[in-house]
Write an enzyme that holds these catalytic residues in place. Structure first.
Site, PDB file in Angstrom:
ATOM      1  N   HIS A  50      35.705 -91.644  84.320  1.00  0.00           N
ATOM      2  CA  HIS A  50      37.198 -91.635  84.327  1.00  0.00           C
ATOM      3  C   HIS A  50      37.729 -92.167  82.707  1.00  0.00           C
ATOM      4  O   HIS A  50      38.798 -91.766  82.372  1.00  0.00           O
ATOM      5  CB  HIS A  50      37.708 -93.003  85.145  1.00  0.00           C
ATOM      6  CG  HIS A  50      38.515 -92.771  86.196  1.00  0.00           C
ATOM      7  ND1 HIS A  50      38.449 -92.707  87.349  1.00  0.00           N
ATOM      8  CD2 HIS A  50      39.846 -91.845  86.079  1.00  0.00           C
ATOM      9  CE1 HIS A  50      39.446 -92.445  88.093  1.00  0.00           C
ATOM     10  NE2 HIS A  50      40.316 -92.084  87.367  1.00  0.00           N
ATOM     11  N   ASN A  54      44.516 -78.646  84.223  1.00  0.00           N
ATOM     12  CA  ASN A  54      43.972 -79.939  85.204  1.00  0.00           C
ATOM     13  C   ASN A  54      42.706 -80.798  84.555  1.00  0.00           C
ATOM     14  O   ASN A  54      42.177 -80.044  83.656  1.00  0.00           O
ATOM     15  CB  ASN A  54      43.518 -79.010  86.515  1.00  0.00           C
ATOM     16  CG  ASN A  54      42.942 -79.984  87.270  1.00  0.00           C
ATOM     17  OD1 ASN A  54      43.429 -80.890  87.906  1.00  0.00           O
ATOM     18  ND2 ASN A  54      41.676 -79.498  87.928  1.00  0.00           N
ATOM     19  N   HIS A  63      39.102 -82.364  85.680  1.00  0.00           N
ATOM     20  CA  HIS A  63      38.290 -82.401  86.658  1.00  0.00           C
ATOM     21  C   HIS A  63      36.942 -83.195  86.168  1.00  0.00           C
ATOM     22  O   HIS A  63      36.664 -83.151  85.191  1.00  0.00           O
ATOM     23  CB  HIS A  63      37.733 -80.910  86.826  1.00  0.00           C
ATOM     24  CG  HIS A  63      36.789 -81.014  87.877  1.00  0.00           C
ATOM     25  ND1 HIS A  63      37.305 -80.895  89.287  1.00  0.00           N
ATOM     26  CD2 HIS A  63      35.454 -80.862  88.038  1.00  0.00           C
ATOM     27  CE1 HIS A  63      36.147 -80.819  89.992  1.00  0.00           C
ATOM     28  NE2 HIS A  63      34.962 -80.758  89.264  1.00  0.00           N
ATOM     29  N   MET A  74      45.675 -83.429  94.486  1.00  0.00           N
ATOM     30  CA  MET A  74      44.244 -83.047  95.344  1.00  0.00           C
ATOM     31  C   MET A  74      44.468 -81.774  96.353  1.00  0.00           C
ATOM     32  O   MET A  74      43.796 -81.589  97.322  1.00  0.00           O
ATOM     33  CB  MET A  74      43.872 -84.190  95.946  1.00  0.00           C
ATOM     34  CG  MET A  74      43.248 -85.245  95.257  1.00  0.00           C
ATOM     35  SD  MET A  74      42.077 -84.829  93.786  1.00  0.00           S
ATOM     36  CE  MET A  74      40.380 -84.741  94.490  1.00  0.00           C
ATOM     37  N   ARG A  75      45.486 -81.016  95.766  1.00  0.00           N
ATOM     38  CA  ARG A  75      45.788 -79.679  96.626  1.00  0.00           C
ATOM     39  C   ARG A  75      45.630 -78.357  95.726  1.00  0.00           C
ATOM     40  O   ARG A  75      45.905 -78.483  94.677  1.00  0.00           O
ATOM     41  CB  ARG A  75      47.197 -79.829  97.157  1.00  0.00           C
ATOM     42  CG  ARG A  75      47.091 -80.652  98.453  1.00  0.00           C
ATOM     43  CD  ARG A  75      48.515 -80.970  98.892  1.00  0.00           C
ATOM     44  NE  ARG A  75      48.566 -81.851  99.767  1.00  0.00           N
ATOM     45  CZ  ARG A  75      48.181 -82.047 101.068  1.00  0.00           C
ATOM     46  NH1 ARG A  75      48.149 -80.877 101.603  1.00  0.00           N
ATOM     47  NH2 ARG A  75      48.288 -83.130 101.790  1.00  0.00           N
ATOM     48  N   ASP A 128      38.805 -74.997  90.353  1.00  0.00           N
ATOM     49  CA  ASP A 128      38.240 -75.303  89.142  1.00  0.00           C
ATOM     50  C   ASP A 128      37.695 -74.358  88.157  1.00  0.00           C
ATOM     51  O   ASP A 128      36.465 -74.624  87.657  1.00  0.00           O
ATOM     52  CB  ASP A 128      37.389 -76.642  89.395  1.00  0.00           C
ATOM     53  CG  ASP A 128      37.806 -77.666  90.322  1.00  0.00           C
ATOM     54  OD1 ASP A 128      39.014 -78.087  90.158  1.00  0.00           O
ATOM     55  OD2 ASP A 128      37.130 -78.061  91.170  1.00  0.00           O
ATOM     56  N   GLU A 163      37.768 -89.531  80.737  1.00  0.00           N
ATOM     57  CA  GLU A 163      39.227 -88.638  80.899  1.00  0.00           C
ATOM     58  C   GLU A 163      40.486 -89.210  80.233  1.00  0.00           C
ATOM     59  O   GLU A 163      41.120 -88.490  79.870  1.00  0.00           O
ATOM     60  CB  GLU A 163      39.238 -88.741  82.543  1.00  0.00           C
ATOM     61  CG  GLU A 163      38.245 -87.998  83.336  1.00  0.00           C
ATOM     62  CD  GLU A 163      38.722 -87.994  84.765  1.00  0.00           C
ATOM     63  OE1 GLU A 163      38.244 -87.103  85.513  1.00  0.00           O
ATOM     64  OE2 GLU A 163      39.519 -88.757  85.317  1.00  0.00           O
ATOM     65  N   ASN A 170      45.091 -91.355  84.831  1.00  0.00           N
ATOM     66  CA  ASN A 170      45.256 -90.185  83.785  1.00  0.00           C
ATOM     67  C   ASN A 170      46.893 -90.141  83.402  1.00  0.00           C
ATOM     68  O   ASN A 170      46.967 -90.130  82.235  1.00  0.00           O
ATOM     69  CB  ASN A 170      44.820 -88.971  84.213  1.00  0.00           C
ATOM     70  CG  ASN A 170      43.124 -89.079  84.045  1.00  0.00           C
ATOM     71  OD1 ASN A 170      42.699 -88.795  83.214  1.00  0.00           O
ATOM     72  ND2 ASN A 170      42.442 -88.975  85.126  1.00  0.00           N
TER      73      ASN A 170
HETATM   74  C1  GAR Z   1      40.261 -88.037  88.265  1.00  0.00           C
HETATM   75  O1  GAR Z   1      38.971 -88.340  88.157  1.00  0.00           O
HETATM   76  C2  GAR Z   1      40.212 -86.384  88.031  1.00  0.00           C
HETATM   77  O2  GAR Z   1      39.532 -86.026  87.421  1.00  0.00           O
HETATM   78  C3  GAR Z   1      40.136 -86.267  89.712  1.00  0.00           C
HETATM   79  O3  GAR Z   1      41.102 -87.199  90.358  1.00  0.00           O
HETATM   80  C4  GAR Z   1      40.755 -88.416  89.681  1.00  0.00           C
HETATM   81  C5  GAR Z   1      42.590 -88.752  89.578  1.00  0.00           C
HETATM   82  O4  GAR Z   1      42.607 -90.345  88.902  1.00  0.00           O
HETATM   83  N1  GAR Z   1      40.728 -84.909  89.862  1.00  0.00           N
HETATM   84  C6  GAR Z   1      39.977 -84.138  90.785  1.00  0.00           C
HETATM   85  O5  GAR Z   1      38.994 -84.415  91.380  1.00  0.00           O
HETATM   86  C7  GAR Z   1      40.744 -82.850  91.071  1.00  0.00           C
HETATM   87  N2  GAR Z   1      39.825 -81.667  91.420  1.00  0.00           N
HETATM   88  P1  GAR Z   1      43.861 -91.068  88.522  1.00  0.00           P
HETATM   89  O6  GAR Z   1      44.671 -90.723  89.577  1.00  0.00           O
HETATM   90  O7  GAR Z   1      43.416 -92.251  88.487  1.00  0.00           O
HETATM   91  O8  GAR Z   1      44.132 -90.208  87.285  1.00  0.00           O
END
Ligand code: GAR
Length: 205
Positions: free
Chosen positions: A176, A112, A114, A95-96, A150, A179, A17
């Site tokens: 993904h 954020n 999600h 992730m925190r 979230d 996103e 992302n």
């Molecule tokens: C993404 O899918 C995002 O939505 C998720 O982590 C991934 C990061 O991917 N986030 C969460 O789950 C937050 N609670 P990336 O490092 O390739 O961007």
């Protein structure tokens, strides 16, 4: 320092992302500068992607806990973001859970992404939760960060179909991809100040 809108990105993982947002900035689609990238994971791909692009990138040890930052780490993150004079903090796979002092320092300026259509499936592995629940439509949500998990006001959402032969991996890949289109679009609108918040409702101008 110029007066461009300044973004700080926090991530714990591979950083796809972040790459989508950095490419949108480089292509002139987001009128902003990525001022700093911070990670709580020393080996996170996101730090490498930032350094390849000559964006300042720093690992900050998260401290004692597994799911949040300890007090010293929280202060170190806040100090690094203040030093970089960021206008917006973009969580990209961080992730925190962020708590009190951090949220107070940047109130209303943290977003954020999600991997579900919130308020369904907050928390971890949302694509697996969606598959286990049997929903036919899944997706992703960009939202403001508040003190809950979230739970902040929703800026944008994108839906993808759940196919009969999906595995957690294939569904996660489809989410993904959604996103990578949604997040740059939302960050661009924020940088252009095209977004206003009325209670829980986020209005796009
Ligand atoms: C993404 O899918 C995002 O939505 C998720 O982590 C991934 C990061 O991917 N986030 C969460 O789950 C937050 N609670 P990336 O490092 O390739 O961007």
């Amino acid at each position: 320092m110029n007066n461009k809108f300044r973004i700080g990105v926090l991530g714990s993982g591979k950083g796809s992302n972040f790459v989508a947002i950095a490419e949108a900035v480089a292509a002139g689609k987001i009128p902003a500068e990525i001022a700093v990238v911070l990670s709580d994971v020393e080996t996170a791909g996101i730090l490498g992607h930032a350094r390849e692009r000559n964006i300042p990138a720093q690992y900050i040890a998260p401290g004692l806990y597994r799911t949040k930052l300890d007090e010293a780490a929280e202060h170190a993150f806040v100090a690094a973001l203040q030093k970089a004079q960021v206008d917006l903090i973009v969580l990209a796979g961080f992730m925190r859970v962020l708590k009190g002092d951090f949220l107070r320092a940047f109130e209303g300026r943290i977003v954020n992404i999600h991997p579900s259509l919130l308020p369904c499936f907050p928390g971890l592995q949302s694509w697996k939760q969606a598959l286990d629940h049997g929903v036919k439509v899944a997706g992703c949500t960009v939202h403001f960060v508040d003190a809950g998990v979230d739970s902040g006001a929703i800026i944008g959402q994108s839906a993808v179909p759940v196919l009969d032969n999906d595995t957690p991996e294939t569904l996660h890949q489809r989410i993904h991809a959604a996103e990578h289109e949604l997040y740059p679009r939302c960050v661009a609108a924020l940088a252009r100040k095209e977004i206003t918040v009325e209670g829980r409702r986020v209005i796009w101008k």
